[in-house]
Design a protein around this motif. Sequence first.
Motif: not given
Length: 481
Positions: A39-60, A120-125
């Motif tokens: 897993e390179d640094a970019f994959d890790q960054l996307v993964k972290d960002r995905g988790l952050k997004h999930e936490q934001q949804v959870l908070k909402l 999902k981090l994606s902008l389209s379903e």
Amino acid sequence: MIRNNDYPIIRPSDAVAWSECIRRVWLDNKGELDHEQTEDAFDQLVKDRGLKHEQQVLKLLHEEYDIQEATSVEHTQLLIAQETEVIYQAQLKNDDEGFIGYPDFLIRNKSGEYQPADAKLSLSEKKKSIQIQLGFYRKQLGVELPAIVFLGDGSKAEIGAEANKITEKFINEMRLLLADKQEPSVRYSHSKCSTCPYHDYCKPKFEAKEELSLIYGIQGRAAEGLEKIGIKSITELANINYENLPDVPYLKGSLKKKRAVFQAQAYLDGSIHKIAPINLPKGTWIHFDIEDYALTMDGNKHVYLWGFLVSSSSGNEFEYVWTDKEDEDKRGWIAFLKMIEKYRSIYNDLVLAHFSQHERSTIRLYAERYDMLENETVAYLLGQDSPLFDMQKPVLESLVLPIQSYGLKDICKHPELVNFQWQDADSNGAWSIVKYDHFLNEKDVVRREILKKEILMYNKDDVKATLRLEEWLRSDELNKN
Ligand code: SF4
């Protein structure tokens, strides 16, 4: 528990690999290969960002509902029986079908049924893998209600019965695939294989059999067509007279066939073929390249660096527009337009050389974003007499090269072609996104400055590379007779 049939286990998370390559999903499931999932640094960054997004949804969701986190399949069932409003990290298992799924959320509808939901981090379903994953959860729950997707830009979308067909296809194909003891036969795809964790396992096998799809421009259907007419290897393709080659799907017309045969020869012997004169526009050339960051809060990409290499008798001057954060997006865009006006006022024969369509399409995107399509500078950049010149065009039109992909780095780094090396050998587009993300999050002023310098050096190398490419395209080596 013993299942009622022999169905293999299917996970909706397999939809991502299945959409890419059936061999990849087969290898993932058979698990017999001892490969390291790097897993390179970019994959890790996307993964972290995905988790952050999930936490934001959870908070909402917390603001509106009572939420319980599930710890097992049985616990999920218990929370459902208890009519919990929202179940976080649900675990669903259907033993008869062999399904295991982990929706991020199950949200209780007023009808009493549960709607599966994913962040999902994606902008389209509309993405195939998202449709399948959410369609799969609906099937697991046996509900008619649509599934919910919390998208990366903060919007919410629904996926209903329209995803049933692709979901069924996925399930049926996965069952057949996983029942097979034989690894599936597939074609090589440079864009997919070069980033796949099984690359080092698959590529030598493709090479050993001289698989036709290793050749740039020969995709699955064309390779199949060639095999049907008896051309089964790269050597066989390289040895044929292209004028005698019949049309096959996706390989029709003299030029395409000529390119294919020359490309096969180049693959085997490293040769360079010039198939048309190289036409470069006259004028004062400025080399131009942008760096953008898509992991923004609103999902809109932010161009944080607009870089230029201006050549003069006193040498090459690197000039740029930089923004420290995404809030400065418009300021950066306006400063870029001012820069263009400066060059335009100095050089009435300006050529703004870039590589690929990315720069032009980004300028259009920004003009639309800020409602500036009518702006004079924008009209100059995108109009009929645009100074923008895509340097990939003369390469693709005039040359056949011993490479598998015609990206800037593939052409420029090759020792027998342009032979330009970036100062940081590991730098690339993903690398610069990771660096900019570190820059955004770095509090220490000195370290921030170091990161900025590294990104500027990378962008400067990019524009230097297109300058070297220009020089190579003008060289005697390529233009004799
Ligand atoms: S390397 Fe290519 S063929 Fe092999 S599993 Fe990956 S994507 Fe499929």
